[in-house]
Design a protein around this motif. Sequence first.
Motif: not given
Length: 290
Positions: A101-107
Motif C-alpha cells: 500500500n503506497p498510501f502508508t508512505c508519508q514523505q
Amino acid sequence: MKIYINGKFYSKEDAKISVYDHGLLYGDGVFEGITFYNGKIFRLAQHIRRLYESAQTIMLKIPLSFGKMIEDVKKTVELSGLKNGYIRLIVTRGEGNLGLNPFTCQQPQVIIIADKIALYPKELYATGLNVITVPTLRTPSEAMSPRVKSLNYLNNIMAKMEAINAGADEALMLNANGFVAECAGDNIFTVKDNAVYTPGPSAGILKGVTRDAVIELAEKNGLMVYEIDMSRHDIYNADECFLTGSAAEIVPVIKLDGRTIGSGKPGPVTKTLLEQFKKLIETEPEVVCK
Ligand code: PMP
C-alpha cells in the motif's frame, strides 16, 4: 560532490534513505537521467516535465514546484564541481510499512545526484553497435505504460542481460504485437532513402528527450520523419540505424541479429545528426522557466 536529499546536501557517504522506502522495497518511484555539458543542462524542463508526468500516472505527489525542482537540480550541478556529467534525479514513494500500500508512505524522497556516466565504450561510436532481438518483450502499455520512467527497470534489465549473455552490445525489445519498441535504455531510428523512421509512442516506448531533439534536427535538415509500426524487416533492410538516449546521445547500429545494416559502417545521416546534436547541446539556451 554533494548529493541532494529533500532540500539538504550530503557527502556521498552520508547520503542515505530508509530501507523501508518503497523505492527500494518495490521500485515504487520515478526518475530521470539528464546530461549537462559545460555546466549547461540539456533540455532540463523537458526532463522535469516527464518526471512530473510519470509521477502523476503513479499518483505520486512530488513535494516541490516545477520551478523549485529546476532550481535545485541546477544547484546540485553547481555543487558537483563538474563541467560535464550526468544527473540522476529520483523521487521515491518514501518510507512506509512492509505492505504494498503506497498510501502508508508519508514523505516522498527527492534525490539528486550529479556525477559521471559512460554508457558505451568510445570505440563503439566509430564502429557501431551489434544488436540482437531479445526474448523479453517491452512491458505492454496495458500492464504499465512504458511512458512512465519508473524505478522498476527489471523489464529492461532482463533484456540487457540477454544481450550481454549472447555477446551482443545492446538488446532490441519488441512489443506484444511483434513490432519494434526500443532498446533496453535507448530509442531506435532507421534511415532509408533519405527518410527517417522510428516507432511511435503507441509502440510502447519511453518517449525520449533525445528522440524528440533528433526528430527536430532531422526535420530541420529537410528529412521526412515517420513514426511507424516498425518491424525487424525494416531494420534489416535499412540504410542506417542508430539509437538515441541522454547518456548514449546518438550511437550507430551496424548489425541486428547477424544481419549487416547498410554498408556495415556508421552512415552519413547518423554522422550528420550526431554532429548537429553536439552543436545543439552547446548552443541551445538553458531553460530559465519557473
Ligand atoms: N528508452 C528507455 C527505456 C530509456 O531508459 C531511455 C533513457 N535512458 C530512453 C529510451 C531514452 O530517453 P532519453 O532520450 O530521454 O534519455
